[in-house]
Scaffold this active site. Structure first.
Site, PDB file in Angstrom:
ATOM      1  N   ILE A 123       0.713  -1.149  -0.100  1.00  0.00           N
ATOM      2  CA  ILE A 123       0.032  -0.030   0.028  1.00  0.00           C
ATOM      3  C   ILE A 123       1.027   1.246   0.081  1.00  0.00           C
ATOM      4  O   ILE A 123       0.593   2.306  -0.623  1.00  0.00           O
ATOM      5  CB  ILE A 123      -1.042   0.032   1.112  1.00  0.00           C
ATOM      6  CG1 ILE A 123      -2.046  -1.317   1.028  1.00  0.00           C
ATOM      7  CG2 ILE A 123      -1.550   1.245   1.290  1.00  0.00           C
ATOM      8  CD1 ILE A 123      -2.790  -1.361   2.281  1.00  0.00           C
ATOM      9  N   ASP A 168      14.257   2.230  11.142  1.00  0.00           N
ATOM     10  CA  ASP A 168      13.236   1.614  12.013  1.00  0.00           C
ATOM     11  C   ASP A 168      12.253   2.336  12.746  1.00  0.00           C
ATOM     12  O   ASP A 168      12.817   3.095  13.651  1.00  0.00           O
ATOM     13  CB  ASP A 168      13.965   0.449  12.960  1.00  0.00           C
ATOM     14  CG  ASP A 168      12.850  -0.482  13.589  1.00  0.00           C
ATOM     15  OD1 ASP A 168      11.906  -0.086  13.939  1.00  0.00           O
ATOM     16  OD2 ASP A 168      13.332  -1.298  14.402  1.00  0.00           O
ATOM     17  N   ASN A 202       2.793   4.814   7.648  1.00  0.00           N
ATOM     18  CA  ASN A 202       2.071   3.723   6.806  1.00  0.00           C
ATOM     19  C   ASN A 202       2.632   2.476   7.421  1.00  0.00           C
ATOM     20  O   ASN A 202       1.940   1.242   7.411  1.00  0.00           O
ATOM     21  CB  ASN A 202       2.069   3.776   5.299  1.00  0.00           C
ATOM     22  CG  ASN A 202       1.867   2.517   4.532  1.00  0.00           C
ATOM     23  OD1 ASN A 202       0.396   2.212   4.459  1.00  0.00           O
ATOM     24  ND2 ASN A 202       2.799   1.875   4.107  1.00  0.00           N
ATOM     25  N   SER A 229      -6.386   0.428   9.948  1.00  0.00           N
ATOM     26  CA  SER A 229      -7.063  -0.708   9.326  1.00  0.00           C
ATOM     27  C   SER A 229      -8.521  -0.866   9.852  1.00  0.00           C
ATOM     28  O   SER A 229      -9.098  -0.471  10.692  1.00  0.00           O
ATOM     29  CB  SER A 229      -6.441  -2.121   9.794  1.00  0.00           C
ATOM     30  OG  SER A 229      -6.889  -3.222   9.354  1.00  0.00           O
ATOM     31  N   TYR A 232      -2.363  -7.514  16.312  1.00  0.00           N
ATOM     32  CA  TYR A 232      -2.379  -6.659  15.074  1.00  0.00           C
ATOM     33  C   TYR A 232      -3.829  -5.746  15.120  1.00  0.00           C
ATOM     34  O   TYR A 232      -3.916  -4.522  15.241  1.00  0.00           O
ATOM     35  CB  TYR A 232      -2.695  -7.231  13.958  1.00  0.00           C
ATOM     36  CG  TYR A 232      -2.608  -6.668  12.613  1.00  0.00           C
ATOM     37  CD1 TYR A 232      -1.478  -5.824  12.126  1.00  0.00           C
ATOM     38  CD2 TYR A 232      -4.078  -6.425  12.093  1.00  0.00           C
ATOM     39  CE1 TYR A 232      -1.854  -5.086  11.089  1.00  0.00           C
ATOM     40  CE2 TYR A 232      -4.209  -5.774  10.957  1.00  0.00           C
ATOM     41  CZ  TYR A 232      -3.186  -5.101  10.548  1.00  0.00           C
ATOM     42  OH  TYR A 232      -3.481  -4.405   9.047  1.00  0.00           O
ATOM     43  N   LYS A 286      -4.150  -1.530  15.812  1.00  0.00           N
ATOM     44  CA  LYS A 286      -4.834  -0.710  14.826  1.00  0.00           C
ATOM     45  C   LYS A 286      -5.973  -0.006  15.925  1.00  0.00           C
ATOM     46  O   LYS A 286      -6.059   1.356  15.339  1.00  0.00           O
ATOM     47  CB  LYS A 286      -5.520  -1.222  13.748  1.00  0.00           C
ATOM     48  CG  LYS A 286      -4.681  -2.209  12.782  1.00  0.00           C
ATOM     49  CD  LYS A 286      -3.437  -1.156  12.155  1.00  0.00           C
ATOM     50  CE  LYS A 286      -2.345  -1.806  11.281  1.00  0.00           C
ATOM     51  NZ  LYS A 286      -1.382  -0.588  10.708  1.00  0.00           N
ATOM     52  N   VAL A 343      -6.790  -6.076   1.315  1.00  0.00           N
ATOM     53  CA  VAL A 343      -5.947  -5.428   0.054  1.00  0.00           C
ATOM     54  C   VAL A 343      -4.950  -6.537  -0.123  1.00  0.00           C
ATOM     55  O   VAL A 343      -4.182  -7.258   0.461  1.00  0.00           O
ATOM     56  CB  VAL A 343      -4.847  -4.152   0.510  1.00  0.00           C
ATOM     57  CG1 VAL A 343      -4.167  -3.573  -0.496  1.00  0.00           C
ATOM     58  CG2 VAL A 343      -5.970  -3.404   1.143  1.00  0.00           C
ATOM     59  N   THR A 388      -1.583  -7.628  -0.987  1.00  0.00           N
ATOM     60  CA  THR A 388      -0.156  -7.042  -0.748  1.00  0.00           C
ATOM     61  C   THR A 388       0.697  -8.373  -0.254  1.00  0.00           C
ATOM     62  O   THR A 388       0.274  -9.282  -0.031  1.00  0.00           O
ATOM     63  CB  THR A 388       0.007  -5.877   0.173  1.00  0.00           C
ATOM     64  OG1 THR A 388      -0.376  -6.603   1.600  1.00  0.00           O
ATOM     65  CG2 THR A 388      -0.816  -4.690  -0.160  1.00  0.00           C
TER      66      THR A 388
END
Ligand code: NAP
Length: 258
Positions: free
Chosen positions: A21, A67, A94, A148, A163, A167, A196, A198
């Site tokens: 993305i 990083d 991002n 997300s 995760y 988000k 998406v 990716t």
């Protein structure tokens, strides 16, 4: 009348801008005439990717290795970018990572890996951008976090507790920063993609991917990375996005309507 996004002369930082993305966003900004500073962590080809975009669009595109989970590296990198490619006028925070496994097996190391990048990393990039703009009294900065749709839902069939919660944290941070930094003229928003196509999703079980497309997305397919970039252009843009701040923008093919 032709209405188009024009970013000529603008310099935008895109973390994780070398692939997925982030790459689509770097490409869209450069295509619209903007200069792009790509931040990556370890990909071997990030500098070549940047050089190719620069050549293709005739704008400045360069890659910096950093990083985003390390505050001192981020501070140094943002100053360097501002001097060499800037002045920086926008940030797309991002870069993000996920660990998929059952919650019962998740460890502190798993938590730290995901949160260092997705939460602290996005926050500290926003903080360094805001510091640059505050020091110069630049009042038109725009920051977009790639959050997300998992900030509010649990993805059926995928176990990724850190995760999803990272988000949710990122989208919450967006609201806090938008309120705190509105007096500085800084807008802060979240792009919330659905599924998406990716690297992050290509490693998943093909059967699960097919089921997700058919059963979970009204549009019946995953988004291309390019389809995510338009919302970012709008939110970066002073006029199109000028009244947008503190909000989550879901580009999810209708996935949350079910
Ligand atoms: P991706 O293809 O896996 O690429 C991740 C990018 O982030 C790479 O450029 C990587 O750099 C960079 N990165 C990761 N950790 C970093 C760190 N600590 N410091 C600097 N750079 C770092 O990811 P994607 O699928 O395009 O996802 C981009 C964003 O969208 C993420 O925040 C993700 O959570 C979010 N998102 C994705 C989806 C999806 O379906 N794909 C859906 C919703 C939200 P290297 O190349 O050097 O490793």
């Amino acid at each position: 009348m032709v209405v188009a996004f024009d970013f000529t002369g603008k310099a935008i930082i895109v973390t994780g801008g070398n692939r997925g993305i982030g790459f689509a966003i770097s490409n869209a900004i450069a295509k619209a005439g903007g200069n792009v500073a790509i931040i990556y962590r370890s990909s071997k080809d990030a500098k070549d990717v940047a050089a190719k975009l620069a050549k293709e669009h005739g704008t400045k595109v360069e890659a910096w290795q950093c990083d985003v989970g390390k505050a001192d590296e981020v501070a140094k990198t943002f100053k360097d970018i501002d001097e060499k490619l800037g002045p920086v006028q926008g940030l797309v925070a991002n870069a993000g990572v996920s660990i998929v496994k059952d919650a019962i097996s998740m460890s502190y190391e798993d938590y730290k890996y995901v949160y260092d990048t997705n939460v602290f990393g996005q926050f500290v990039c926003a903080q360094e951008a805001a510091k640059l703009w505050k020091a110069k009294d630049y009042k038109k900065g725009s920051i977009i976090f790639t959050s997300s749709m998992s900030d509010t839902i649990v993805n059926k069939g995928i176990h990724q507790v850190f995760y999803n919660s990272s988000k949710a944290a990122a989208s919450s941070i967006v609201k806090q920063l938008a309120v705190e930094w509105a007096p500085l003229g800084i807008r802060v928003n979240a792009l919330c993609p659905g599924y998406v196509a990716t690297d992050q999703t290509s490693h998943m079980d093909p059967k699960l991917l097919e089921w997700q497309k058919k059963e979970l997305v009204p549009l019946g397919r995953f988004s291309t990375p390019d389809e995510q970039s338009w919302m970012v252009l709008l939110l970066l843009h002073e006029e199109a996005g000028g009244y947008c701040t503190g909000q989550q923008y879901y580009v999810d093919g209708g996935a949350q309507a079910w």
